[in-house]
Write an enzyme that holds these catalytic residues in place. Sequence first.
Site, PDB file in Angstrom:
ATOM      1  N   ASP A  19       1.280   5.621   4.133  1.00  0.00           N
ATOM      2  CA  ASP A  19       1.602   5.556   2.715  1.00  0.00           C
ATOM      3  C   ASP A  19       0.313   5.205   1.979  1.00  0.00           C
ATOM      4  O   ASP A  19      -0.289   4.150   2.229  1.00  0.00           O
ATOM      5  CB  ASP A  19       2.694   4.507   2.453  1.00  0.00           C
ATOM      6  CG  ASP A  19       3.193   4.564   1.022  1.00  0.00           C
ATOM      7  OD1 ASP A  19       2.387   4.891   0.123  1.00  0.00           O
ATOM      8  OD2 ASP A  19       4.389   4.283   0.797  1.00  0.00           O
ATOM      9  N   ARG A  64      -2.001 -10.449  -9.752  1.00  0.00           N
ATOM     10  CA  ARG A  64      -2.631  -9.249  -9.219  1.00  0.00           C
ATOM     11  C   ARG A  64      -3.526  -8.594 -10.269  1.00  0.00           C
ATOM     12  O   ARG A  64      -3.112  -8.411 -11.405  1.00  0.00           O
ATOM     13  CB  ARG A  64      -1.515  -8.266  -8.860  1.00  0.00           C
ATOM     14  CG  ARG A  64      -1.653  -7.592  -7.569  1.00  0.00           C
ATOM     15  CD  ARG A  64      -0.437  -6.820  -7.129  1.00  0.00           C
ATOM     16  NE  ARG A  64       0.283  -6.061  -8.132  1.00  0.00           N
ATOM     17  CZ  ARG A  64       0.951  -4.943  -7.877  1.00  0.00           C
ATOM     18  NH1 ARG A  64       0.925  -4.447  -6.649  1.00  0.00           N
ATOM     19  NH2 ARG A  64       1.628  -4.314  -8.803  1.00  0.00           N
ATOM     20  N   TYR A  91       1.246   7.759 -10.120  1.00  0.00           N
ATOM     21  CA  TYR A  91       1.223   6.993 -11.370  1.00  0.00           C
ATOM     22  C   TYR A  91       0.386   5.729 -11.268  1.00  0.00           C
ATOM     23  O   TYR A  91       0.228   5.006 -12.233  1.00  0.00           O
ATOM     24  CB  TYR A  91       2.637   6.649 -11.844  1.00  0.00           C
ATOM     25  CG  TYR A  91       3.528   5.965 -10.817  1.00  0.00           C
ATOM     26  CD1 TYR A  91       3.413   4.611 -10.546  1.00  0.00           C
ATOM     27  CD2 TYR A  91       4.487   6.690 -10.117  1.00  0.00           C
ATOM     28  CE1 TYR A  91       4.210   3.996  -9.611  1.00  0.00           C
ATOM     29  CE2 TYR A  91       5.303   6.085  -9.172  1.00  0.00           C
ATOM     30  CZ  TYR A  91       5.160   4.735  -8.922  1.00  0.00           C
ATOM     31  OH  TYR A  91       5.949   4.139  -7.988  1.00  0.00           O
ATOM     32  N   LYS A  92      -0.164   5.447 -10.078  1.00  0.00           N
ATOM     33  CA  LYS A  92      -1.024   4.269  -9.937  1.00  0.00           C
ATOM     34  C   LYS A  92      -2.469   4.697 -10.242  1.00  0.00           C
ATOM     35  O   LYS A  92      -2.773   5.000 -11.382  1.00  0.00           O
ATOM     36  CB  LYS A  92      -0.831   3.654  -8.550  1.00  0.00           C
ATOM     37  CG  LYS A  92       0.600   3.066  -8.413  1.00  0.00           C
ATOM     38  CD  LYS A  92       0.958   2.572  -7.040  1.00  0.00           C
ATOM     39  CE  LYS A  92       2.393   2.025  -7.059  1.00  0.00           C
ATOM     40  NZ  LYS A  92       2.969   1.847  -5.736  1.00  0.00           N
ATOM     41  N   PHE A 132       5.572  -2.346   1.431  1.00  0.00           N
ATOM     42  CA  PHE A 132       6.313  -2.345   0.173  1.00  0.00           C
ATOM     43  C   PHE A 132       7.800  -2.193   0.500  1.00  0.00           C
ATOM     44  O   PHE A 132       8.179  -1.331   1.289  1.00  0.00           O
ATOM     45  CB  PHE A 132       5.822  -1.171  -0.666  1.00  0.00           C
ATOM     46  CG  PHE A 132       6.245  -1.219  -2.105  1.00  0.00           C
ATOM     47  CD1 PHE A 132       5.452  -1.844  -3.055  1.00  0.00           C
ATOM     48  CD2 PHE A 132       7.424  -0.623  -2.510  1.00  0.00           C
ATOM     49  CE1 PHE A 132       5.831  -1.872  -4.391  1.00  0.00           C
ATOM     50  CE2 PHE A 132       7.808  -0.650  -3.845  1.00  0.00           C
ATOM     51  CZ  PHE A 132       7.014  -1.264  -4.796  1.00  0.00           C
TER      52      PHE A 132
HETATM   53  C1  LIG Z   1       4.417   1.786  -5.661  1.00  0.00           C
HETATM   54  C2  LIG Z   1       4.952   1.988  -4.294  1.00  0.00           C
HETATM   55  C3  LIG Z   1       6.180   2.621  -4.079  1.00  0.00           C
HETATM   56  C4  LIG Z   1       7.047   3.042  -5.225  1.00  0.00           C
HETATM   57  O1  LIG Z   1       7.993   4.009  -4.856  1.00  0.00           O
HETATM   58  P1  LIG Z   1       8.730   4.860  -5.974  1.00  0.00           P
HETATM   59  O2  LIG Z   1       9.737   5.646  -5.267  1.00  0.00           O
HETATM   60  O3  LIG Z   1       7.695   5.695  -6.669  1.00  0.00           O
HETATM   61  O4  LIG Z   1       9.343   3.899  -6.954  1.00  0.00           O
HETATM   62  C5  LIG Z   1       6.578   2.826  -2.767  1.00  0.00           C
HETATM   63  N1  LIG Z   1       5.822   2.427  -1.713  1.00  0.00           N
HETATM   64  C6  LIG Z   1       4.639   1.820  -1.895  1.00  0.00           C
HETATM   65  C7  LIG Z   1       3.838   1.402  -0.708  1.00  0.00           C
HETATM   66  C8  LIG Z   1       4.177   1.555  -3.185  1.00  0.00           C
HETATM   67  O5  LIG Z   1       3.019   0.906  -3.364  1.00  0.00           O
END
Ligand SMILES: *Cc1c(COP(=O)(O)O)cnc(C)c1O
Length: 394
Positions: free
Chosen positions: A181, A353, A206-207, A110
Amino acid sequence: MLPRKDRFEIPDGVIYLDGNSLGPLPKGAAVRAGDVVAQEWGNELIRAWNTADWISLPKRVGDRIGRLIGAPEGSIVTGDTLSIKVYQALAAALKMRPERRVVLSDNGNFPTDLYMAQGLMGTIDKGHELRTPAPEAVLDSIGEDVAVVMLTQVDYRSGRMHDIAAITKAAHAAGAVMIWDLAHSAGAVPVDMAASNAEFAVGCTYKYLNGGPGAPAFIYARPDVIENVDPAMAGWMGHEAPFAMELGYRPAMSAERLRVGTPPVVQLSIVDAALDVWDGVDMADLRAASIDLSELFIAEVESRCPQLTLASPRDPQLRGSQVSFAFAHGYAAMQALIDRGVIGDFRAPDIMRFGLAPLYLDRNDVLAAVETIAEVIDNELWADPRYQRMSRVT
Ligand SMILES: *Cc1c(COP(=O)(O)O)cnc(C)c1O
């Protein structure tokens, strides 16, 4: 037993296939938020830090997440955003390998994880290098020069899943520190952090944990390394005695040293309420249900919509709890679906998705969703000009 639809507020007429991005509202979360605001804040005022124990929320909520990812009590704290937690974990990990200069990630990670790494390396300014091979090439890229291997287990675009045990083992064999992560893993697939022996893990709430928009992230540190963690963000809430108000920083002798500032009490209380949904859920059952729904979804979409190309691994063991399809008109097609109550999302350049969260989805939902997908594709409903305009958030 799954699903537990009665535990969620999902609007009538909606089939929600985006819990991988923002989980739906759990019943009880709104009442809890209201109580925290009206009762705790409204009546108790500042006393609530003690009387409602706001001060320990980051650890209490962390311990509840720990039960879902195989982390022992006291090894997780919550707060801040995932981007910040990535930065903290990476900064700590790099300090543990001062003689090495390479951070190994992959090109499916990400973007914010990679951006935070780039920013941190720039601040340290000691010539660190970020390597991003293809995900399949990660194992062979773990050399003796690698300080830290930092990977996201489940790819946000394709759902492709890394093997935590095998990669952590290889990282350690090469003398590197391991950071996982778990943004798309926590609440989606069984994870055993303790068994993996990885030093750090981070993730969001939040996911699949349904903590609400902007809900705080979590960070795990293996208990035997926490005392070697040199906090890059030495906030007062991570101090051994915050209210001693000392001029010098002394880190807490626990994972609490990874706290930074004042916790987001209202949002953390919502996460706490959202975690009630998980009481009694067996992660192996959840995984079996997720695979069942995903396999059904893939089979149905492929037979009904040959225009869509599977962009996730076909082997369910190599996939998280989402399924992605590539389609040239994917953005517009997703808007047409959302307009008809089937909510997924789109990731550039052409990925549609679909998250398949067994807490609130069953096989009938999957079949109904595919019915709508087929209607949109067969009739080229995506061609409507209304669906072509890109919103800021896709
Ligand atoms: C959703 C996601 C994020 C989001 O980061 P935020 O700081 O909460 O906006 C970061 N890394 C990964 C791998 C994600 O899937």
